[in-house]
Design a protein around this motif. Structure first.
Motif, PDB file in Angstrom:
ATOM      1  N   GLU B  45       0.807  -1.404  -0.106  1.00 14.06           N
ATOM      2  CA  GLU B  45      -0.024  -0.064  -0.038  1.00 14.06           C
ATOM      3  C   GLU B  45       0.620   1.352  -0.030  1.00 14.06           C
ATOM      4  OE1 GLU B  45      -3.118   0.636  -0.466  1.00 14.06           O
ATOM      5  OE2 GLU B  45      -4.578  -1.089  -0.002  1.00 14.06           O
ATOM      6  N   ASN B  49       1.364   4.195  -2.907  1.00 17.81           N
ATOM      7  CA  ASN B  49       1.094   5.373  -2.566  1.00 17.81           C
ATOM      8  C   ASN B  49       2.309   6.528  -3.270  1.00 17.81           C
ATOM      9  OD1 ASN B  49      -1.350   5.280  -1.418  1.00 17.81           O
ATOM     10  ND2 ASN B  49      -0.365   5.545   0.869  1.00 17.81           N
ATOM     11  N   HIS B  53       0.555   8.924  -5.644  1.00 18.86           N
ATOM     12  CA  HIS B  53       0.468  10.276  -5.089  1.00 18.86           C
ATOM     13  C   HIS B  53       1.822  10.910  -5.266  1.00 18.86           C
ATOM     14  CE1 HIS B  53      -3.436   8.748  -3.797  1.00 18.86           C
ATOM     15  NE2 HIS B  53      -2.754   7.992  -3.182  1.00 18.86           N
ATOM     16  N   GLY B 107      -5.584   2.869   2.178  1.00 22.84           N
ATOM     17  CA  GLY B 107      -4.129   2.273   2.523  1.00 22.84           C
ATOM     18  C   GLY B 107      -3.649   2.858   3.665  1.00 22.84           C
TER      19      GLY B 107
HETATM   20 MG   LIG Z   1      -3.012   4.362  -1.014  1.00 26.71          MG
END
Ligand SMILES: [Mg+2]
Ligand SMILES: Nc1ncnc2c1ncn2[C@@H]1O[C@H](COP(=O)(O)OP(=O)(O)O)[C@@H](O)[C@H]1O
Lengths: 114, 137
Positions: B45, B49, B53, B107
């Protein structure tokens, strides 16, 4: 229920892991959301999903989930099948909708995680 | 043992390769399978990310007899409000990320559930470091 019988119930094509069809599986978890599949802890159900990307196989790998049924006519790519083979997974392709596939599995006596 | 992996921005096809490598290492070290699962679920997770992101980054793992310390370090936009980001359901994920089966805001809460110690440090405009520690016995 034997994986071979599950394949029959779903009219599914087994594209990987044909050698494991005599194994039994009695629990199912269905989701298109990988984060959801990553919350199952020490449960190891068969996964029914309409998300058919490399991330599906990766998610299953991280979760030690090694039986995946793709619904909605989704077909895994060569690359996905290769990784799944390396991980010793069973992959099936099923043309039914998520609802129909889950309904048939429920009717056949398979159980949810929660 | 010190391990290091590079994570590339937007590279969803290889997302999870660091987690996968660390899973294999822990298996070879005969770590209990439920502990291995907790480690790799959390790391995966965090890896996603950094790809989704941020602009990619580095994953490091330091393993000794008692514990594994994981760091996912990115040079991304940072997280303006970490408390907000830690709450289940909160997400700024793009449609592309959602199409990958992530982006439901699950997440970070799931990372927290799976590790023994979690430390998220972030500076807006600089980057984010997610530090996770799991006891191996
Ligand atoms: Mg995430
Ligand atoms: N490495 C990161 N860099 C920047 N923002 C992040 C990072 N990790 C998480 N975030 C922020 O925290 C939110 C919640 O993250 P998470 O719980 O993993 O949910 P999701 O990834 O599904 O959005 C993200 O939507 C994003 O806004």
């Amino acid at each position: 229920m034997k994986l071979s019988e599950i394949a029959k119930v779903l009219n599914a094509k087994v594209v990987c892991g044909q050698d494991r069809l005599d194994e039994e599986q009695d629990k199912v978890f269905a989701s298109d959301l990988m984060s959801d599949i990553l919350t199952l802890g020490d449960n190891f159900p068969m996964i029914v999903t309409g998300l058919c990307t490399m991330q599906t196989i990766r998610t299953a790998e991280m979760g030690n989930l090694d039986i995946i049924v793709f619904v909605r006519k989704k077909k895994p790519t060569e690359e996905m099948i290769e990784l799944a083979e390396d991980e010793g997974m069973v992959l099936m392709e099923c043309d039914y909708s998520m609802f129909k596939a889950c309904g048939l599995l429920w009717e056949a006596g398979l159980k949810p995680i929660y | 043992m010190h391990l290091e992996y590079t994570v590339i921005e937007g590279d969803f096809v290889n997302a999870g390769s660091a987690s996968s490598a660390i899973k294999k290492t822990l298996k070879q070290l005969n770590v209990n399978p439920s502990i291995v699962k907790r480690v790799v679920v959390a790391l995966y997770e965090a890896e996603v990310n950094a790809i989704a992101h941020a602009y990619g980054g580095v994953v490091t793992a330091d393993i000794d007899a008692g514990k594994i310390l994981l760091r996912v370090i990115d040079k991304g936009p940072g997280i303006p409000d970490i408390d907000w980001a830690m709450q289940e359901g909160n997400s700024t994920a793009s449609p592309e990320v959602r199409n990958m089966g992530f982006g439901a805001g699950m997440g970070l809460p799931n990372i927290k559930k799976n590790v023994d110690r979690l430390n998220v440090q972030s500076t807006v405009g600089v980057g984010t470091t997610v530090e996770m520690e799991v006891n191996l016995s």
